[in-house]
Design an enzyme around this catalytic site. Structure first.
Site, short mmCIF file in Angstrom:
data_model
loop_
_atom_site.label_atom_id
_atom_site.label_comp_id
_atom_site.label_asym_id
_atom_site.label_seq_id
_atom_site.Cartn_x
_atom_site.Cartn_y
_atom_site.Cartn_z
N ASP A 1 0.85 -1.20 0.00
CA ASP A 1 0.00 0.00 0.00
C ASP A 1 0.88 1.25 0.00
O ASP A 1 2.12 1.16 0.01
CB ASP A 1 -0.93 -0.01 1.22
CG ASP A 1 -2.28 0.62 0.92
OD1 ASP A 1 -2.31 1.84 0.68
OD2 ASP A 1 -3.29 -0.10 0.92
N SER B 1 -11.10 -0.59 -1.82
CA SER B 1 -9.93 -0.80 -0.96
C SER B 1 -10.33 -1.48 0.34
O SER B 1 -9.55 -2.24 0.92
CB SER B 1 -9.26 0.54 -0.63
OG SER B 1 -8.48 0.99 -1.67
N HIS C 1 -4.55 5.22 4.55
CA HIS C 1 -5.09 4.18 3.69
C HIS C 1 -4.55 2.80 4.02
O HIS C 1 -5.30 1.85 4.28
CB HIS C 1 -4.80 4.53 2.23
CG HIS C 1 -5.50 3.66 1.25
ND1 HIS C 1 -4.89 2.60 0.64
CD2 HIS C 1 -6.77 3.68 0.79
CE1 HIS C 1 -5.75 2.00 -0.17
NE2 HIS C 1 -6.90 2.65 -0.10
#
Length: 1150
Positions: free
Chosen positions: A130, A512, A193
């Protein structure tokens, strides 16, 4: 004369410079991180997506690209990444009231059952690739570290040494490995994220957490390998970096790898070989790679519906397009853990409603509220002081509604949806103002409720969602650019609560969030299979787990349309860990390749053959049927919704123990073909699910999706037709001017990046002042002092005589555009270059030029990869691409200028879909270098200051513009303006000019120049003083490429008019679409102020237009920040230009 206010050009220049410096600094910090909630052709890592932050009013003129029903006002959450960089919202510290996990309350994918059978990942290693992580989050914890795969840092170092890995750090017992593969040496700005994704997969928050419920991922006891990768040196280098991370994860023992990022619409075939080999390596070792499908919806993005004539509207890109990956779509389940509020209804009943808040309200406090309509006018807020403002969604941005309420004295804002069954929307953080979003149903209840009080509860609860079970509107559709079926499966991805940076927790949305849940389930299922099938190899267990997981998924049904959501949107359906864990049967295609059936092209009648596998020791009796459906069409657009056609009858089958059996289902859709072809003339999908039950009256046991295309999918048009061929002047991304459909404005210094997106040819318009300066020896264009600029325009377009701000298509009698060039080296209409809106991915794009006999006289270099223009958004990709390699400057293969005449400019390309044939698009281009014949003498009347030319200009091409230019100094910049001819062809010369500050400048006869240009771009300019002397221009005084008295000895075939040059008629210019000749404006005689840009001395550093600096096929790594810098730069130039234009236009009208 009144002194005019001086325009702050110096201040604007300073602001521009400062902005550029700041953006460059920010660019250095952020590098090339582009997240998938800001969909990009060059995107990198996918961030939370569908939390819209603003609203826009749909244009009443929008006819070609209406907004999707679920997204009527907001600019979809392409700003989610920007929100992550804003000041964090205030959250109330809530003491732990329970050690229950979030999954204890709500488990739509039934993971707990699988955890009970396969454990929670103890002894297992999982990897997350990521953009960034908080590697010290409190949720990175093992309950019993004695069960860990890596007991110590020394164990890890030993494993690294065995595989030649010399990098990566041990963080703690949970995070056994962390490394930044981007090699940029910078700390990731976005730690949210990757931290959120990792929490869904393997988070394990302590009981002491301040949250009311404890985060527990799908594999909470697994160790984590955190691998940071983002774009730094381009997409190819990026793909190689994550390929290295994949290999390292496999070698360090990961059982599953999660990759929640992607590059929308990119084809698997275009990945570097190293990346493809990494996927194969993981598969061979039995390591599951799970990817997110993407948050780019479909062709046109989230605010446009794809055209029904163009069915290849899928945008799933890489790495999700890889066959070996398990690609995950997002859906919203029918129940959700949510914040709640309580109101007392008219009948004194307590009503709980879900809320999604930004800056939470104080819990357990009763607030008064007042209705404030849509929060637009001051009068809307007359009753809100000291209360919460209840506002309906629509008309203006959310941030403006909140700001207006705050200004009126409201203590908070409740915004309710303006559509039924909508998704919750995260509101922007405006000055820490408490705000929350609620459903339309609940908003109307509050509006009508006589007791205007509401209380926000401290502890979240599980409540039904307003949308019900529904595919997320942002979730990317398949097919892939290669034409393969994706996504594979769906999982919850709407408002998922997980870990974020600094020991915090937040709800984010996106595919995601869907992928790591499936990754965890895959890891647990493989763990179960290690015990259940010990004789299988790891790769065999991986293959079985993927097929079982897809077969046991539940096909999701659209209650509104009474049809199943398309397999191109949901894959096999919603993941169900409990069903997968208990499964003894699964279903595949007839070749046992995968649990999906790709039929490619089909006719009205076809068969679907599947194989049912029974791994139990008993024969199994099943019933099966097939659903048949296609796309729903709304007007000229796909509605992005299913349309049910029919269902086959239930049939019975018995599968022997430990065996398999094929089932063939005949499909006949012939009775629908006439109506469907009328709606979708280029073909349509025939698709659905073959479903299996143990009893027709019971729940579905398993199913398999199938997809066929009624038509020739491989040979669908890859390129949108040229704008010149559009009947109404519009294209998919271009809205025509209703008053002038052929208006196609050039780029100039105005930022038209989001406007000029269609298929056409571009060229350049170069003013005579710059041509003259270059001929006089100025080598560097930045050194030219002029108020005029070189501008990129569209071939075949021309401005009016007295207005350079608008260009219009000029057509031949046959309707084709008058695309003409004069490749003489003066920079004015010297070349053509291809610009295209691609509807599909293509390969091997090349431009070639053919003479009238069909001989190829020139061929461009090949552009190997073309990505469809799936959106028109600075945050992702533009609605067209300019191909630098296709620029033709009028020369043949040997570099010699071709003879005058008409040529065919052909662009060839091939869709990348299997079986596709080469396609091409042709344009007619006139080449003419004939020197203009102009008057060599003139007379001037001092009484009325009229200049009369001795003769009219002559050329083989129609005259474009005939004008008198005059140049004077305005401060330190030579400024050029123009005079149009009077009706009788004479010119009235002004005695003075007026500066920007209002001062007058006397004009001398030597300040005036006679300028003539034909429609091929040949320009001649002569000083008026020479005309008055009555002498022929000498070569050094003439602006043309040759002396007027030395005409070229042209052969007949070299003349663009079709006649020999010595027998040229007096050409009458053709008329444009407005019925007038380009450049001719009646009843003129006053000075026509140039509409070029006052500050272009500073702007000329760009030479060409700002639009040409946007990403092209040779500049594919330009990212979002670079686009932002360009936007800001051109915005300031455009602002200065606008001020100058406005001032000049006002003066002209005096």
């Amino acid at each position: 004369m009144r002194k005019k206010q001086k325009l702050p050009f110096d201040k604007l220049a300073i602001a521009l410079m400062s902005t550029s410096i700041l953006l460059n600094a920010q660019s250095d910090i952020k590098a090339n991180t582009v997240t998938e909630d800001t969909p990009a052709a060059e995107q990198a890592v996918e961030t939370p997506q569908p939390t819209a932050v603003s609203e826009e009013v749909p244009s009443s003129k929008e006819t070609k690209t209406p907004q999707t029903p679920d997204n009527a006002e907001e600019t979809v959450a392409d700003k989610a990444n920007d929100l992550a960089l804003q000041a964090p919202a205030k959250t109330a510290d809530t003491p732990a009231t329970s050690k229950a996990t979030i999954r204890d309350l709500n488990d739509p994918s039934q993971v707990k059952t699988l955890q009970e059978k396969a454990g929670k990942g103890a002894g297992t290693v999982v990897a997350v690739i990521d953009a960034g992580f908080d590697k010290n989050h409190e949720a990175w914890r093992l309950t019993d570290k004695t069960k860990a795969r890596y007991q110590s840092k020394e164990d890890l170092e030993k494993a690294k040494k065995e595989h030649g890995i010399t990098y990566g750090e041990w963080v703690n017992d949970k995070v056994a490995y962390y490394h930044d593969y981007s090699k940029d040496g910078k700390t990731a700005v976005d730690q949210e994220h990757g931290t959120h994704v990792s929490g869904i997969l393997s988070g394990n928050a302590p009981s002491e957490t301040k949250e009311p419920y404890r985060l527990e991922g799908a594999m909470p006891e697994a160790q984590l390998l955190l691998m940071r990768v983002e774009i730094v040196n381009g997409l190819a280098d990026y793909a190689r970096n994550y390929a290295q991370a994949i290999r390292d994860a496999v070698n360090l023992g990961a059982k599953v790898i999660n990759m929640s990022f992607g590059n929308a619409a990119l084809a698997y075939a275009n990945l570097p070989d190293e990346t493809k080999k990494a996927f194969d390596y993981a598969k061979s070792k039995g390591v599951s790679i799970v990817t997110s499908a993407g948050n780019d919806s479909s062709f046109g993005g989230k605010t446009r519906l794809p055209l029904a004539d163009h069915p290849d509207y899928g945008v799933v890109g890489t790495p999700a397009a890889a066959d070996s990956t398990l690609t995950v779509a997002s859906y919203s389940p029918d129940k959700q853990l949510t914040e709640t509020a309580t109101v007392k209804t008219a009948d004194q009943q307590d009503k709980e409603m879900p809320v999604l808040s930004t800056n939470r309200f104080e819990p357990n406090k009763a607030y008064d509220y007042a209705y404030a309509n849509r929060g637009m006018k001051e009068d809307d807020f007359k009753d809100v002081k000291g209360k919460i403002a209840l506002i309906e969604r629509g008309d203006i941005d959310f941030k403006d509604k909140i700001a207006n309420a705050k200004k009126a004295g409201a203590v908070g804002v409740l915004i309710y949806d303006n559509q039924d069954k909508g998704f919750p929307i995260e509101l922007p953080n405006v000055d820490q103002m408490p705000a929350a979003f609620i459903s339309r149903k609940d908003g109307l209840l509050l509006k009508e409720n006589p007791q205007k009080t509401i209380t926000f509860n401290a502890t979240p609860k599980v409540l039904p969602t307003a949308s019900g079970t529904k595919l997320s509107r942002f979730s990317s559709w398949g097919l892939t650019a290669d034409g393969n079926i994706k996504p594979d499966i769906a999982a919850p991805g709407q408002d998922i609560l997980s870990s974020v940076a600094n020991n915090k927790y937040a709800k984010l949305s996106g595919t995601s969030m869907s992928a790591p849940l499936v990754a965890g389930i895959m890891g647990l299922l493989q763990k179960q299979y290690e015990i259940q099938y010990p004789d299988m190899t790891p790769s065999e267990r991986l293959d079985l787990a993927k097929k079982v997981l897809m077969s046991s998924a539940t096909a999701l049904y659209d209650e509104d349309e009474k049809a199943y959501f398309s397999p191109r949107q949901q894959g096999a359906g919603a993941v169900d860990a409990k069903k997968a864990s208990a499964a003894t049967m699964y279903v595949t295609d007839k070749d046992n390749t995968s649990s999906k059936v790709h039929l490619n092209n089909v006719s009205d009648k076809f068969e679907v053959t599947v194989t049912v596998h029974n791994k139990s020791d008993k024969p199994q009796e099943l019933y099966y049927q097939a659903t048949v459906q296609t796309d729903k069409v709304d007007g000229k657009h796909f509605a992005l919704a299913p349309k049910a056609l029919y269902e086959t009858s239930w049939q019975k089958i018995t599968i022997p123990a430990n065996s398999s059996k094929q089932v063939t289902v005949p499909i006949d859709a012939s009775r629908f073909s006439k109506d469907l072809l009328a709606q979708m003339k280029n073909g349509y999908f025939l698709e659905g699910f073959v479903r299996f039950k143990q009893d027709p009256k019971k729940e579905e046991l398993m199913s398999i999706p199938y997809i066929g295309f009624r038509g020739d999918f491989g040979n669908l048009s890859a390129l949108e037709k040229p704008i010149y061929d559009s009947k109404d002047g519009s294209s998919y991304y271009h809205e025509a001017n209703s008053d002038a459909k052929d208006q196609l404005d050039g780029d100039g210094l105005q930022f038209y990046a989001l406007k000029n997106n269609f298929t056409a040819l571009t060229t350049e318009s170069n003013p005579w002042t710059i041509i003259k300066a270059v001929k006089e020896g100025v080598e560097n264009i930045e050194d030219i002092e002029s108020s005029e600029i070189t501008e990129t325009i569209f071939a075949g377009t021309f401005a009016k005589q007295d207005d350079d701000s608008h260009y219009y298509i000029h057509r031949h009698a046959n309707g084709k555009p008058y695309a003409a060039i004069s490749p003489n080296g003066d920079g004015n209409r010297d070349y053509v270059q291809f610009q295209g809106t691609f509807l599909r991915n293509a390969k091997n794009l090349v431009a070639e030029v053919l003479d009238k006999e069909g001989n190829v006289v020139w061929t461009s270099e090949v552009t190997e990869q073309v990505v469809k223009n799936y959106n028109n958004d600075l945050a992702s990709t533009l609605g067209s691409t300019r191909f630098e390699k296709t620029r033709w400057d009028g020369k043949d293969k040997d570099g010699k200028v071709v003879a005058n005449g008409t040529y065919t400019y052909r662009v060839r390309y091939t869709p990348i879909s299997s079986g596709a044939k080469e396609q091409h698009t042709d344009f007619d281009v006139i080449v003419d270098n004939t020197t203009l014949e102009v008057a060599t003498s003139a007379t001037f009347s001092t009484e009325d200051r009229r200049l009369t030319l001795a003769s009219k200009p002559k050329t083989s091409q129609p005259i474009y513009r005939e004008r008198i230019a005059y140049t004077y100094m305005d401060e330190d910049l030579p400024t050029t303006e123009y005079i149009s001819p009077n009706e009788d062809g004479t010119f009235t010369l002004p005695e003075e000019a007026e500066t920007m500050e209002g001062a007058t400048v006397p004009l001398k006869m030597s300040d005036f120049t006679y300028v003539v240009e034909d429609m091929a771009g040949n320009i001649t300019y002569t000083p008026v003083t020479k005309l008055l002397e009555g002498h022929s221009n000498k070569p050094e005084q003439d602006g043309s490429d040759q002396a007027p008295d030395k005409k070229p000895e042209a052969k007949p075939e070299q003349d663009g008019s079709g006649q020999t040059p010595d027998k040229k008629p007096e050409t009458k210019p053709e008329k444009d679409s407005s019925g007038q000749t380009p450049g001719k404006t009646p009843q003129k005689g006053q000075p026509s102020r140039t509409l070029e840009k006052r500050s272009s001395k500073r702007a000329l550093a760009t030479k060409a237009s700002a639009r040409d600096q946007l990403p092209t096929t040779n500049d594919k790594d330009t990212n979002r920040l670079h686009l932002l810098k360009l936007v800001m730069t051109t915005f300031f130039f455009g602002l200065v230009a606008h001020i100058f234009k406005t001032k000049r236009q006002k003066e002209t009208k005096k």
